[in-house]
Scaffold this active site. Structure first.
Site: not given
Ligand code: 2PG
Ligand code: MG
Length: 439
Positions: A209, A342
């Site tokens: 990231e 998300k």
């Molecule tokens: C999280 C995300 C973004 P990932 O854990 O919050 O930082 O990571 O997309 O790998 O789940």
């Molecule tokens: Mg997370």
């Protein structure tokens, strides 16, 4: 009945995400000629209960191909939404879910479904000649620029497990505007690079990231480095810049023993010891937000964590996976006071939006989040502004898939001019003076 905003065609293709892995891209066209395109992001530290990201298996791309998901868009999902009115997002999303027929989108894939859901909203906004952030907003609500959480140091699954916890982020609580917040975050990154260079640590290697991924002896050493980086930037820890961490505890939890393994320090911790350790970090550093302090299957320990860390924003990512039922349980059991949202954890725009509203109604703070595998799309920025989530997490201030979102927010702020409202420090649950993001 066919209208000018009904979906007249759509097609999908396999694109690459920021880790170079395949993902699903989709373009939707409306009868009036308006188009919208979107790509699905992809996580590395995924929660046990997330909607399914459909991968092909087999040899291509080590099994990560998305041709099946692409075919599902071109076939099943196209049949489900062709002719439907793109302005009816809940109706579109219901049709997409019905075409799959499973709660976790296991048949057609959440990556397939999300690409259509978002592309439809973008096409509908284009047809209405509205910026996406206005199109997705509820009527009467005004745009709100979010407080950013900016990744400075990475570990865990995003940085070759150089430390066990996954993200150390700067929260520019002293900022008066979004652009001010970005500049403060930039200064923290620069200060941390100078500090790390000074200590002989590697600053050339950049994590998934965009954060720094130095090899350090412990999680605490990473917190010390960030604190020193803030000071080196001439800023006051706690006053100008607070710290957020994503422990991403799923990544080092052993469900068989119920214990957590700090691999770098070669230590096994029971949940109480882990919570004690985190509580000590909170006393020693200006931490205002802790994400996934425990694993998603360790629910009872979350209840004790919420009692011990009551004055911190306790944020559930893998814990809630943008799922209304898990959030309902979390609100009832008071395991947290904030939810990470998300869109690809649930699969549709409408479901992600309703989780934001559900959280806000319960007095929870909301943080809209990108994934570690992202694309150059910027729609996430519009969702944060239109939905008034109050906070956003998209990674570091560098790498184009990250700056695509920051740059969109900077543009929205500039377009709104004097009317741009910035969420500020009170968007963070632990600093809140009123319920976060109240419209
Ligand atoms: C999280 C995300 C973004 P990932 O854990 O919050 O930082 O990571 O997309 O790998 O789940
Ligand atoms: Mg997370």
């Amino acid at each position: 009945m066919t209208s000018s905003t009904s979906i007249s065609s759509l097609f999908a293709w396999e694109a690459l995400d920021s880790r170079g892995n395949p993902t699903v891209a989709c373009e939707v066209t409306l009868a009036d000629g308006s188009t919208g395109a979107a790509m699905a992001p992809s996580g590395a530290s995924t929660g046990t209960y997330e909607a399914l990201e459909l991968r092909d298996g087999g040899d291509r791309f080590d099994g990560k191909g998305t041709r099946k998901a692409v075919a599902n868009v071109n076939d099943h999902l196209a049949r489900a939404v062709l002719g439907l009115d793109a302005l009816d997002q809940p109706g579109i999303d219901r049709a997409l879910r019905a075409a799959d027929g499973t709660a976790g989108l296991h048949r057609l894939g959440a990556n397939a479904v999300l690409s259509v859901s978002i592309a439809t909203a973008i096409a509908a906004a284009a047809s209405r000649r509205m910026p996406l952030y206005r199109y997705v907003a509820e009527s009467g609500s005004t745009p709100l620029l979010p407080m950013p959480m900016v990744n400075i140091i990475s570990g865990g699954a995003h940085a070759g497990r150089s430390i066990d916890i996954q993200d150390l982020l700067a929260v520019p609580v002293g900022a008066q505007s979004f652009s001010d917040a970005i500049e403060l975050a930039w200064r923290v990154r620069r200060g941390t690079v100078l500090e790390a260079d000074n200590r002989g640590l590697n600053t050339a290697l950049i994590a998934d990231e965009g954060g720094l991924g130095p090899v350090l002896p412990s999680n605490r050493a990473a917190l010390e480095l960030l604190d020193a980086g803030i000071r080196r930037a001439g800023l006051m820890p706690g006053e100008d810049i607070a710290i957020a961490i994503d422990v991403a505890a799923n990544q080092f939890y052993d469900p068989a023993t119920g214990r957590y393994r700090f691999g770098v320090e070669a230590r096994d911790l029971d949940p109480t010891t882990l919570i004690d350790e985190v509580a000590q970090w909170c006393r020693d550093f200006p931490i205002v937000s802790i994400e996934d302090v425990l694993a998603d299957q360790d629910w009872d320990s979350w209840i004790s964590a919420a009692q011990r860390l009551a004055d911190i924003q306790l944020l559930g990512d893998d814990l809630f996976v943008t799922d209304s039922a898990r959030l309902t349980r979390g609100i009832e059991d008071r395991v947290a006071n904030a939810v990470l949202v998300k869109p690809n954890q649930t699969g549709t725009l409408s479901d992600a939006h309703s989780v934001v509203n559900q959280a806000r109604d319960a007095g929870f703070a909301t943080v809209l989040s990108a994934r570690s595998g992202e694309t150059e799309d910027s729609w996430l920025a519009d969702l944060a502004v239109g939905w008034r989530t109050g906070q956003i997490k998209v990674g570091s201030t560098m790498r184009s898939e990250r700056t695509a979102k920051w740059n969109r927010l900077l543009r929205i702020e500039a377009e709104l001019g004097g009317a741009a409202e910035f969420a500020g420090r009170s968007a963070v649950a632990s600093l809140s003076t009123s319920p976060a993001g109240t419209p």
